[in-house]
Design a protein around this motif. Structure first.
Motif, PDB file in Angstrom:
ATOM      1  N   GLY A   1       0.829  -1.205   0.000  1.00  0.00           N
ATOM      2  CA  GLY A   1       0.000   0.000   0.000  1.00  0.00           C
ATOM      3  C   GLY A   1       0.857   1.247   0.000  1.00  0.00           C
TER       4      GLY A   1
ATOM      5  N   ASN B   1       0.191   4.134   3.408  1.00  0.00           N
ATOM      6  CA  ASN B   1      -0.600   3.629   4.531  1.00  0.00           C
ATOM      7  C   ASN B   1      -1.408   2.421   4.084  1.00  0.00           C
ATOM      8  OD1 ASN B   1      -2.522   4.837   2.975  1.00  0.00           O
ATOM      9  ND2 ASN B   1      -3.195   6.305   4.502  1.00  0.00           N
ATOM     10  N   CYS B   2      -2.157   1.842   5.010  1.00  0.00           N
ATOM     11  CA  CYS B   2      -2.967   0.655   4.719  1.00  0.00           C
ATOM     12  C   CYS B   2      -4.441   0.968   4.972  1.00  0.00           C
ATOM     13  CB  CYS B   2      -2.544  -0.498   5.624  1.00  0.00           C
ATOM     14  SG  CYS B   2      -0.811  -0.957   5.435  1.00  0.00           S
ATOM     15  N   LYS B   3      -5.302   0.261   4.283  1.00  0.00           N
ATOM     16  CA  LYS B   3      -6.743   0.428   4.500  1.00  0.00           C
ATOM     17  C   LYS B   3      -7.124  -0.192   5.848  1.00  0.00           C
ATOM     18  CE  LYS B   3      -7.978   0.863  -0.288  1.00  0.00           C
ATOM     19  NZ  LYS B   3      -7.622   2.231  -0.416  1.00  0.00           N
ATOM     20  N   TYR B   4      -8.324   0.092   6.362  1.00  0.00           N
ATOM     21  CA  TYR B   4      -8.715  -0.174   7.749  1.00  0.00           C
ATOM     22  C   TYR B   4      -8.377  -1.549   8.338  1.00  0.00           C
ATOM     23  CZ  TYR B   4     -11.576  -1.646  11.603  1.00  0.00           C
ATOM     24  OH  TYR B   4     -11.999  -2.219  12.743  1.00  0.00           O
TER      25      TYR B   4
ATOM     26  N   CYS C   1       1.120  -4.434   3.878  1.00  0.00           N
ATOM     27  CA  CYS C   1      -0.082  -4.409   4.697  1.00  0.00           C
ATOM     28  C   CYS C   1      -0.603  -5.829   4.880  1.00  0.00           C
ATOM     29  CB  CYS C   1      -1.159  -3.560   4.038  1.00  0.00           C
ATOM     30  SG  CYS C   1      -0.620  -1.861   3.719  1.00  0.00           S
TER      31      CYS C   1
ATOM     32  N   ARG D   1      -3.265  -8.427   7.655  1.00  0.00           N
ATOM     33  CA  ARG D   1      -4.248  -8.456   8.739  1.00  0.00           C
ATOM     34  C   ARG D   1      -3.621  -8.866  10.023  1.00  0.00           C
ATOM     35  NH1 ARG D   1     -10.243  -9.758   7.065  1.00  0.00           N
ATOM     36  NH2 ARG D   1     -10.245  -8.516   5.225  1.00  0.00           N
TER      37      ARG D   1
END
Length: 62
Positions: free
Chosen positions: A39, A42-45, A60, A62
């Motif tokens: 990413g 930054n990374c998505k939520y 990124c 989980r």
């Protein structure tokens, strides 16, 4: 001999910090292999930064 008690904790500190730095992905190939994506800045939520793909791209996961 008196300086050994000062050098030993310094050596352990350097060894400890060097051991953890190799665990995170350091390039795009490693990131994709570990089921992540690269990413821009930054990374998505639901994802968090776990390493680097390149200078401006972060790995990124989980």
């Amino acid at each position: 001999m008196r300086i050994l008690y000062l050098l030993f904790p310094l050596f352990l500190l350097l060894l400890h910090s060097a051991a953890g730095s190799s665990l995170a992905p350091t390039n795009k190939k490693q990131c994709l292999k570990e089921n992540g994506y690269c990413g821009f800045l930054n990374c998505k939520y639901p994802f968090v930064i776990k390493g680097k793909c390149s200078r401006f791209f972060h790995c990124c996961k989980r």
